[in-house]
Design a protein around this motif. Structure first.
Motif, PDB file in Angstrom:
ATOM      1  N   VAL A   1     -14.953 -16.997  -7.315  1.00 47.85           N
ATOM      2  CA  VAL A   1     -16.228 -16.546  -7.897  1.00 47.85           C
ATOM      3  C   VAL A   1     -16.220 -15.026  -8.067  1.00 47.85           C
ATOM      4  N   PHE A   2     -15.576 -14.319  -7.121  1.00 47.41           N
ATOM      5  CA  PHE A   2     -15.700 -12.856  -7.074  1.00 47.41           C
ATOM      6  C   PHE A   2     -14.431 -12.109  -7.470  1.00 47.41           C
TER       7      PHE A   2
ATOM      8  N   VAL B   1     -15.023 -11.910   1.605  1.00 41.09           N
ATOM      9  CA  VAL B   1     -15.249 -12.810   0.456  1.00 41.09           C
ATOM     10  C   VAL B   1     -13.935 -13.003  -0.319  1.00 41.09           C
ATOM     11  N   LEU B   2     -13.202 -11.907  -0.499  1.00 38.45           N
ATOM     12  CA  LEU B   2     -11.967 -11.999  -1.290  1.00 38.45           C
ATOM     13  C   LEU B   2     -10.838 -12.681  -0.522  1.00 38.45           C
TER      14      LEU B   2
ATOM     15  N   ARG C   1     -23.794 -21.426   0.900  1.00 34.54           N
ATOM     16  CA  ARG C   1     -23.808 -21.464   2.365  1.00 34.54           C
ATOM     17  C   ARG C   1     -22.706 -20.576   2.942  1.00 34.54           C
ATOM     18  N   ARG C   2     -21.525 -20.597   2.316  1.00 37.07           N
ATOM     19  CA  ARG C   2     -20.428 -19.752   2.792  1.00 37.07           C
ATOM     20  C   ARG C   2     -20.786 -18.280   2.605  1.00 37.07           C
ATOM     21  N   TRP C   3     -21.407 -17.966   1.481  1.00 32.93           N
ATOM     22  CA  TRP C   3     -21.831 -16.581   1.178  1.00 32.93           C
ATOM     23  C   TRP C   3     -22.758 -16.078   2.287  1.00 32.93           C
ATOM     24  N   VAL C   4     -23.747 -16.897   2.651  1.00 34.07           N
ATOM     25  CA  VAL C   4     -24.707 -16.493   3.699  1.00 34.07           C
ATOM     26  C   VAL C   4     -23.977 -16.354   5.044  1.00 34.07           C
ATOM     27  N   THR C   5     -23.126 -17.326   5.365  1.00 31.58           N
ATOM     28  CA  THR C   5     -22.421 -17.297   6.657  1.00 31.58           C
ATOM     29  C   THR C   5     -21.562 -16.039   6.782  1.00 31.58           C
TER      30      THR C   5
END
Ligand code: HEM
Length: 173
Positions: A55-56, A46-47, A106-110
């Motif tokens: 976001v994170f 994610v980072l 969608r990116r988070w789920v992927t």
């Protein structure tokens, strides 16, 4: 075999074939350690991701562990998030006002589905269907909670997720 009094056509006991108890999704995934590993791998990616990093970037250091505890409870493990992390209301509060977009969701789920492969979560169709189903459902709710003016019910319990159809079966010997 002794017939039941009054109902002589019924046998006195019925032999039920032994089936092993269905494990929880939490146990099948490998328990708390496996979920912590999953979320550690996930937030590392994610980072590195241009869409999600903004976001994170300020996330709490314990965030991956907290989400592992959340997922553990959802998947039938100990009710630890409810007991010690503020329950559903706290999770909702962490999303409110963030305006999560569909592209980010969608990116988070992927990335989390990819992390499941990298972290070596079970790859059987039943487990992955349950896992993906929860991520799809939960992430869409996160978008709803994060929308401007959203006022989610603070009293809802942490949801529980279970095996999809077809029912869980032991792997072939
Ligand atoms: C199934 C979907 C999701 C679940 C189960 C989930 C779960 C959680 C939980 C449990 C927390 C609070 C952690 C704590 O107690 O400290 C949290 C916080 C947060 N979530 Fe989610 N989330 C989901 C989807 C998303 C999505 C799609 C985004 C954005 C793309 C997002 C962004 C965040 C952010 C930014 C925080 C605050 C992080 C921090 O500052 O510590 N979440 N999430």
């Amino acid at each position: 075999m002794v017939a039941r009094p009054g109902r002589p056509w019924l046998p006195d006991r019925v032999i039920v074939p032994e089936t092993p108890p269905t494990p929880t999704l939490y146990d099948w995934a490998g328990g708390h350690e496996a979920l912590v590993e999953l979320l550690t791998v996930f937030y590392r990616h994610v980072l590195e991701d241009p869409l999600l990093e903004p976001v994170f970037r300020g996330m709490a250091p314990d965030h991956p562990k907290h989400v592992a505890v959340w997922l553990g409870e959802v998947f039938g493990g100990p009710a630890e998030y409810s007991a010690n992390h503020g329950g559903h209301a706290h999770m909702v509060g962490r999303h409110r006002g963030r305006g999560i977009t569909e592209a980010q969701r969608r990116r988070w789920v992927t990335l989390l589905l990819d992390a499941a492969d990298e972290a070596g979560l079970p790859a059987d169709p039943e487990f992955r269907a349950a896992f993906a189903g929860y991520l799809e459902w939960g992430s869409r709710l996160a978008v709803v909670f994060s929308a401007p003016g959203a006022e989610p019910d603070p009293h809802e319990p942490v949801p529980r997720w279970d095996w999809p159809m077809p029912p869980w079966q032991p792997p072939p010997a």
